[in-house]
Design an enzyme around this catalytic site. Structure first.
Site, PDB file in Angstrom:
ATOM      1  CE  LYS A 112       1.797  12.618   3.976  1.00 17.02           C
ATOM      2  NZ  LYS A 112       2.907  12.241   3.134  1.00 17.02           N
ATOM      3  CE  LYS A 195      -2.008   6.923   3.729  1.00 17.88           C
ATOM      4  NZ  LYS A 195      -1.161   7.382   2.658  1.00 17.88           N
ATOM      5  CE  LYS A 198       6.788   8.182   5.460  1.00 17.89           C
ATOM      6  NZ  LYS A 198       6.233   8.072   4.097  1.00 17.89           N
TER       7      LYS A 198
HETATM    8  N1  AQP Z   1      -1.900   1.807   2.704  1.00 14.81           N
HETATM    9  C1  AQP Z   1      -1.594   1.901   1.423  1.00 14.81           C
HETATM   10  N2  AQP Z   1      -2.255   1.162   0.513  1.00 14.81           N
HETATM   11  C2  AQP Z   1      -1.951   1.247  -0.810  1.00 14.81           C
HETATM   12  N3  AQP Z   1      -0.959   2.028  -1.283  1.00 14.81           N
HETATM   13  C3  AQP Z   1      -0.272   2.787  -0.425  1.00 14.81           C
HETATM   14  N4  AQP Z   1       0.754   3.655  -0.577  1.00 14.81           N
HETATM   15  C4  AQP Z   1       1.103   4.148   0.644  1.00 14.81           C
HETATM   16  N5  AQP Z   1       0.315   3.622   1.599  1.00 14.81           N
HETATM   17  C5  AQP Z   1      -0.554   2.764   0.972  1.00 14.81           C
HETATM   18  C6  AQP Z   1       1.394   3.970  -1.852  1.00 14.81           C
HETATM   19  O1  AQP Z   1       2.784   3.784  -1.710  1.00 14.81           O
HETATM   20  C7  AQP Z   1       3.465   4.614  -2.660  1.00 14.81           C
HETATM   21  C8  AQP Z   1       4.671   5.262  -2.040  1.00 14.81           C
HETATM   22  O2  AQP Z   1       4.234   6.187  -1.104  1.00 14.81           O
HETATM   23  P1  AQP Z   1       5.144   7.317  -0.516  1.00 14.81           P
HETATM   24  O3  AQP Z   1       6.554   7.022  -0.594  1.00 14.81           O
HETATM   25  O4  AQP Z   1       4.668   8.614  -1.040  1.00 14.81           O
HETATM   26  O5  AQP Z   1       4.749   7.149   0.927  1.00 14.81           O
HETATM   27  P2  AQP Z   1       3.524   7.717   1.592  1.00 14.81           P
HETATM   28  O6  AQP Z   1       2.304   7.733   0.734  1.00 14.81           O
HETATM   29  O7  AQP Z   1       3.992   8.993   2.165  1.00 14.81           O
HETATM   30  O8  AQP Z   1       3.418   6.519   2.610  1.00 14.81           O
HETATM   31  P3  AQP Z   1       2.636   6.597   3.872  1.00 14.81           P
HETATM   32  O9  AQP Z   1       2.978   5.476   4.726  1.00 14.81           O
HETATM   33  O10 AQP Z   1       1.208   6.772   3.498  1.00 14.81           O
HETATM   34  O11 AQP Z   1       3.255   7.887   4.505  1.00 14.81           O
HETATM   35  P4  AQP Z   1       2.536   8.949   5.351  1.00 14.81           P
HETATM   36  O12 AQP Z   1       2.127   8.231   6.594  1.00 14.81           O
HETATM   37  O13 AQP Z   1       3.616   9.957   5.563  1.00 14.81           O
HETATM   38  O14 AQP Z   1       1.369   9.424   4.554  1.00 14.81           O
HETATM   39  C9  AQP Z   1       2.423   5.606  -3.175  1.00 14.81           C
HETATM   40  O15 AQP Z   1       2.067   5.253  -4.493  1.00 14.81           O
HETATM   41  C10 AQP Z   1       1.259   5.424  -2.259  1.00 14.81           C
HETATM   42  O16 AQP Z   1       0.030   5.632  -2.928  1.00 14.81           O
END
Ligand code: AQP
Length: 332
Positions: A112, A195, A198
């Protein structure tokens, strides 16, 4: 009953399909069998800049989506992280127990911060896994339902719990990750090597649950597959097709082998058309249920207030024991 805890960030507005299949779907199932605590993690959201009005709106929106997905406040404790100050308080204690090198090894921070430019990344983003440790330990959670990307943070939680326990006496439960193999990682529809996320996905590769169903159908139909035509579950050789099979299998409850049989001799078009329909059938009621919860913010807020009260009664107890073990003088 064994206890589970998990959280989701209110940053993206709409949840994406990876959030839902990797995490939220399991949360709904686990509320039936476990003592379940689920939260909207707004403290984590501010590790990157947020517009205050948007953050507030997105926090309600996240709660509304969790309810629309099937969380029932009678069956689980649903709350907003900042409503329970003990998270930040225990977070500090955990910060003081973590080595700088240890925190530096967290791969999510590396990814990140690389995206943002190392100079612009906040110290909050750096220590966010340690706040997550506090989130989990406060509730003495046995299991943490998350996607694969969070496994390293659960390992850190176990390490710090063990360290605290051996230094100050048995205090914290060591949690285990709860990661379903099939949906541990949902991939980007345009780039099935990464993966679905967002921040890293392009709009065409990311399925937001609150998007227009028609737009979602279109994204499914233009998903990247391969030049072959055989529908077979083989993540190494056929990552795009395998991702679509995983999604369809999970949303419909049909086994992968059965799907492979169903599409034998048919092209990718058939699979995509069916999956587009499955997706539309899933997101259409999800969108309207979310809207219903949003239309009544008073009920939503009071439900979250009750959740926070329940959460606090557990969190305050753990924090009091922790402060005592650490040697803080009790306030008279
Ligand atoms: N692609 C994915 N497949 C399976 N699980 C996923 N999670 C996120 N992406 C995938 C799971 O969603 C839960 C909530 O996550 P969060 O609110 O912490 O969001 P995040 O992980 O920040 O989501 P993003 O989209 O992956 O954000 P960025 O792009 O900022 O890194 C978690 O349990 C996560 O494992």
């Amino acid at each position: 009953r064994s206890r589970v805890l998990s959280g989701i960030q209110p940053t993206s507005g709409s949840f994406h399909l990876g959030n839902y299949l990797g995490a939220v779907r399991q949360w709904v199932a686990l509320q039936e069998t476990h003592d379940a605590f689920y939260m909207v993690v707004d403290l984590h959201a501010i590790t990157v800049p947020q517009d205050p009005a948007e953050l507030r709106a997105n926090t309600r929106l996240a709660a509304a989506q969790l309810l629309a997905a099937g969380l029932d406040p009678e069956r689980c404790t649903l709350f907003v992280q900042s409503h329970v100050p003990e998270h930040a308080q225990l977070g500090w204690v955990m910060n003081c127990l973590t080595g700088f090198g240890e925190a530096s090894r967290m791969t999510q921070f590396k990814d990140k911060s690389a995206k943002q430019g190392a100079d612009r990344a906040t110290v909050g983003l750096f220590t966010y896994p340690i706040l997550q440790v506090a989130d989990i330990l406060l509730y003495q959670a046995d299991q943490v339902p998350v996607g694969e990307d969070q496994r390293q943070h659960i390992e850190l939680t176990r390490d710090l719990a063990e360290r605290f326990n051996s230094r100050f006496g048995p205090t914290f439960t060591l949690p285990a990750p709860y990661i379903l193999k099939e949906t541990a990682k949902i991939y980007d529809l345009q780039d099935p090597q990464i993966k679905m996320s967002k921040s890293a996905s392009t709009p065409k590769g990311l399925i937001n649950l609150l998007d227009e169903p028609k737009a979602t159908a279109k994204k499914v139909k233009s998903a990247v597959t391969d030049t072959d035509t055989v529908i077979r579950f083989d993540p190494a050789e056929k990552p795009g097709v395998s991702n679509l099979l995983t999604i369809q299998s999970t949303l419909t409850g049909t086994g992968i082998a059965e799907l492979e049989q169903r599409y034998e001799g048919k092209g990718y078009g058939a699979l995509k058309t069916d999956l587009a329909e499955v997706m539309v059938d899933f997101v259409t009621p999800f969108r309207s249920r979310t809207q219903e919860f949003l239309d009544d913010p008073e009920t939503l807020d009071s439900l979250l207030a009750k959740g926070a009260e329940k959460a606090r009664s557990v969190a305050a107890e753990t924090l009091a024991v922790t402060y005592d073990r650490v040697g803080f003088l009790p306030a008279k």
